[in-house]
Design a protein around this motif. Structure first.
Motif, PDB file in Angstrom:
ATOM      1  N   THR A  81      80.188 -18.898 -48.343  1.00  0.00           N
ATOM      2  CA  THR A  81      79.998 -18.141 -47.109  1.00  0.00           C
ATOM      3  C   THR A  81      79.928 -16.654 -47.464  1.00  0.00           C
ATOM      4  O   THR A  81      80.370 -16.250 -48.549  1.00  0.00           O
ATOM      5  CB  THR A  81      81.174 -18.367 -46.140  1.00  0.00           C
ATOM      6  N   PRO A  82      79.414 -15.818 -46.571  1.00  0.00           N
ATOM      7  CA  PRO A  82      79.395 -14.376 -46.849  1.00  0.00           C
ATOM      8  C   PRO A  82      80.795 -13.814 -47.152  1.00  0.00           C
ATOM      9  O   PRO A  82      80.943 -12.942 -48.016  1.00  0.00           O
ATOM     10  CB  PRO A  82      78.818 -13.769 -45.567  1.00  0.00           C
ATOM     11  N   GLU A  83      81.815 -14.325 -46.486  1.00  0.00           N
ATOM     12  CA  GLU A  83      83.184 -13.862 -46.738  1.00  0.00           C
ATOM     13  C   GLU A  83      83.631 -14.244 -48.147  1.00  0.00           C
ATOM     14  O   GLU A  83      84.270 -13.457 -48.851  1.00  0.00           O
ATOM     15  CB  GLU A  83      84.165 -14.450 -45.703  1.00  0.00           C
ATOM     16  N   GLN A  84      83.299 -15.475 -48.563  1.00  0.00           N
ATOM     17  CA  GLN A  84      83.654 -15.920 -49.907  1.00  0.00           C
ATOM     18  C   GLN A  84      82.903 -15.100 -50.955  1.00  0.00           C
ATOM     19  O   GLN A  84      83.469 -14.753 -51.997  1.00  0.00           O
ATOM     20  CB  GLN A  84      83.346 -17.413 -50.068  1.00  0.00           C
ATOM     21  N   GLU A  85      81.644 -14.780 -50.686  1.00  0.00           N
ATOM     22  CA  GLU A  85      80.866 -13.964 -51.616  1.00  0.00           C
ATOM     23  C   GLU A  85      81.499 -12.581 -51.766  1.00  0.00           C
ATOM     24  O   GLU A  85      81.601 -12.058 -52.885  1.00  0.00           O
ATOM     25  CB  GLU A  85      79.414 -13.849 -51.153  1.00  0.00           C
ATOM     26  N   LYS A  86      81.945 -11.988 -50.658  1.00  0.00           N
ATOM     27  CA  LYS A  86      82.607 -10.680 -50.720  1.00  0.00           C
ATOM     28  C   LYS A  86      83.893 -10.768 -51.533  1.00  0.00           C
ATOM     29  O   LYS A  86      84.200  -9.877 -52.327  1.00  0.00           O
ATOM     30  CB  LYS A  86      82.901 -10.157 -49.313  1.00  0.00           C
ATOM     31  N   GLU A  87      84.652 -11.830 -51.332  1.00  0.00           N
ATOM     32  CA  GLU A  87      85.892 -12.007 -52.085  1.00  0.00           C
ATOM     33  C   GLU A  87      85.598 -12.213 -53.573  1.00  0.00           C
ATOM     34  O   GLU A  87      86.319 -11.698 -54.434  1.00  0.00           O
ATOM     35  CB  GLU A  87      86.692 -13.189 -51.537  1.00  0.00           C
ATOM     36  N   LYS A  90      84.802  -8.807 -55.048  1.00  0.00           N
ATOM     37  CA  LYS A  90      86.046  -8.040 -55.168  1.00  0.00           C
ATOM     38  C   LYS A  90      86.871  -8.529 -56.359  1.00  0.00           C
ATOM     39  O   LYS A  90      87.381  -7.725 -57.149  1.00  0.00           O
ATOM     40  CB  LYS A  90      86.852  -8.162 -53.877  1.00  0.00           C
ATOM     41  N   TRP A 121      87.149 -22.520 -54.185  1.00  0.00           N
ATOM     42  CA  TRP A 121      86.406 -22.985 -53.004  1.00  0.00           C
ATOM     43  C   TRP A 121      85.795 -24.376 -53.175  1.00  0.00           C
ATOM     44  O   TRP A 121      85.033 -24.833 -52.322  1.00  0.00           O
ATOM     45  CB  TRP A 121      85.321 -21.978 -52.643  1.00  0.00           C
TER      46      TRP A 121
END
Length: 170
Positions: A81-87, A90, A121
């Motif tokens: 997900t976009p949130e997982q990609e951001k994490e 980081k 994930w």
């Protein structure tokens, strides 16, 4: 509305002007169709199946020459997900592998990132797939290179210019 002869002329003109082999094939299929060839005959000439030839003809009928223009393939959807990609970004940018439970202390490798994503994930990636994902996220992968901290510049230049070329000739 154009006559069939005018349509044929337009398609053949486009076919002559294109340098793209695949577009030429599409124009040729439509040109042959406009000349009265059947799908079965066209498939033998252009080397595509009837379904593909039918798609070319339908696209042309619906949108003219513009309908034959190839579009970029969207590719498979991202597994994360976009949130997982951001994490992930980081973690890779601001942490070391040892910080997230790996024994490697200093450098992230593609294999470590694949393992991290799978553990965190439960998403599986190949090394090539991870490399593509990192690239799409604006990250680049490079192997660590090592240089001599106390190298003698004069000796290195002599090796590059004299010794190494002599070794290559043998």
């Amino acid at each position: 509305m154009k006559t069939q002869a005018a349509e044929l002329e337009t398609v053949q003109q486009a076919m002559k002007q294109t340098k793209d082999k695949r577009m030429h094939e599409r124009y040729q299929a439509v040109s042959l169709f406009l000349q009265g060839y059947t799908y079965a005959q066209i498939t033998k000439i252009v080397g595509r199946n009837e379904k593909t030839v039918g798609e070319y003809v339908r696209a042309y009928r619906k949108n003219g020459l513009e309908g034959l223009v190839r579009r970029a393939s969207p590719g498979a959807p991202h597994k994360l997900t976009p949130e997982q990609e951001k994490e992930l970004i980081k973690t890779v940018v601001h942490s070391l592998p040892v910080d997230v439970g790996f024994t490697a202390r200093h450098n992230w490798t593609l294999a470590l990132i694949v393992s991290f994503v799978e553990q965190k994930w439960q998403k599986k990636y190949t090394l090539r797939g991870m490399s593509r994902l990192l690239s799409s996220l604006g990250l680049s992968y490079s192997k660590a290179t090592y240089t001599l901290a106390q190298g003698d510049a004069v000796k290195q230049a002599a090796f590059r210019e004299e010794t190494f070329p002599a070794l290559k000739k043998d």
